[in-house]
Design an enzyme around this catalytic site. Structure first.
Site, mmCIF file in Angstrom:
data_model
loop_
_atom_site.group_PDB
_atom_site.id
_atom_site.type_symbol
_atom_site.label_atom_id
_atom_site.label_comp_id
_atom_site.label_asym_id
_atom_site.label_seq_id
_atom_site.Cartn_x
_atom_site.Cartn_y
_atom_site.Cartn_z
ATOM 1 N N LEU A 33 0.794 -1.224 0.000
ATOM 2 C CA LEU A 33 0.000 0.000 0.000
ATOM 3 C C LEU A 33 0.829 1.277 0.000
ATOM 4 C CD1 LEU A 33 -2.829 -1.167 2.420
ATOM 5 C CD2 LEU A 33 -2.755 -1.277 -0.077
ATOM 6 N N CYS A 34 2.130 1.151 -0.252
ATOM 7 C CA CYS A 34 2.995 2.333 -0.343
ATOM 8 C C CYS A 34 2.877 2.969 -1.723
ATOM 9 C CB CYS A 34 4.456 1.954 -0.087
ATOM 10 S SG CYS A 34 4.829 1.688 1.644
ATOM 11 N N HIS A 35 2.943 4.292 -1.733
ATOM 12 C CA HIS A 35 2.890 5.038 -2.991
ATOM 13 C C HIS A 35 4.274 5.085 -3.639
ATOM 14 C CE1 HIS A 35 -0.598 6.576 -0.781
ATOM 15 N NE2 HIS A 35 -1.127 6.800 -1.970
ATOM 16 N N MET B 105 8.551 4.482 5.452
ATOM 17 C CA MET B 105 8.699 3.109 4.964
ATOM 18 C C MET B 105 9.930 2.968 4.081
ATOM 19 S SD MET B 105 6.463 1.557 6.601
ATOM 20 C CE MET B 105 6.922 -0.013 5.910
ATOM 21 N N GLU B 106 10.261 4.003 3.337
ATOM 22 C CA GLU B 106 11.452 3.960 2.491
ATOM 23 C C GLU B 106 12.715 3.888 3.342
ATOM 24 O OE1 GLU B 106 8.131 5.062 -0.024
ATOM 25 O OE2 GLU B 106 8.722 5.729 1.967
ATOM 26 N N ASP C 145 23.586 -11.809 3.591
ATOM 27 C CA ASP C 145 23.798 -12.610 2.386
ATOM 28 C C ASP C 145 25.273 -12.704 2.017
ATOM 29 O OD1 ASP C 145 23.020 -13.996 -0.116
ATOM 30 O OD2 ASP C 145 23.813 -12.163 -1.022
#
Length: 160
Positions: free
Chosen positions: A75-77, A113-114, A128
């Site tokens: 739901l992030c733009h 969120m970014e 990793d």
């Protein structure tokens, strides 16, 4: 308590409509860490990891992740980010790597969120790249440090 903006009246998830919101300057900073054995940290510091430059690769992965957050979090733009800075600092006291991200935009919605995605993916990239040497590494403490701009104003996390 604030309402959940991504839920409609029936409780269904929806992307928030930001078309009527003014574009304003917004910034977010996040942090996290990956804890490892001292020998693994030494491999990274001395540039002896078999996969190459761990910190440089993690930094780039974090930047790329911030730019692709809308592809990862449903739901992030999609945002036209104006700045993404990721820092990866070895810390013998952990032992491990402390990772911070700062993201900026001039837009209708925030970049928390970014920033969080940048830190998360940078930590995963470190894992990793040296997992062959240390599968017991732990990613921890990922959190929003601060945000500014937008209707909800500023936020600063309590000191850890």
């Amino acid at each position: 308590m604030a309402s959940l903006t991504h839920l409609d009246a029936t409780g269904a998830a929806n992307m928030v409509d930001v078309s009527d919101k003014a574009a304003t300057a917004r910034t977010a900073r996040a942090e996290g860490a990956i804890v490892m054995r001292p020998e693994t940290l030494r491999l990274i510091r001395e540039g002896d990891a078999k996969k190459g430059d761990v910190l440089g690769t993690a930094r780039l992965a974090g930047i790329m992740a911030a730019k692709r957050t809308h592809d990862l979090i449903p739901l992030c733009h999609p945002l036209l980010l104006s700045k993404v800075r990721v820092e990866c600092e070895p810390d013998a006291a952990l032992p491990g790597i402390r990772i911070t991200a700062e993201v900026r935009v001039q837009g209708p919605t925030g970049v928390e969120m970014e920033a969080l995605t940048a830190v998360s993916v940078a930590c995963l990239t470190v894992y990793d790249m040296v997992k062959a040497a240390d599968r017991g590494m732990r990613i921890e403490g990922i959190r929003l440090l601060e945000k500014s701009g937008g209707r909800s104003g500023s936020y600063a996390a309590d000191p850890a």
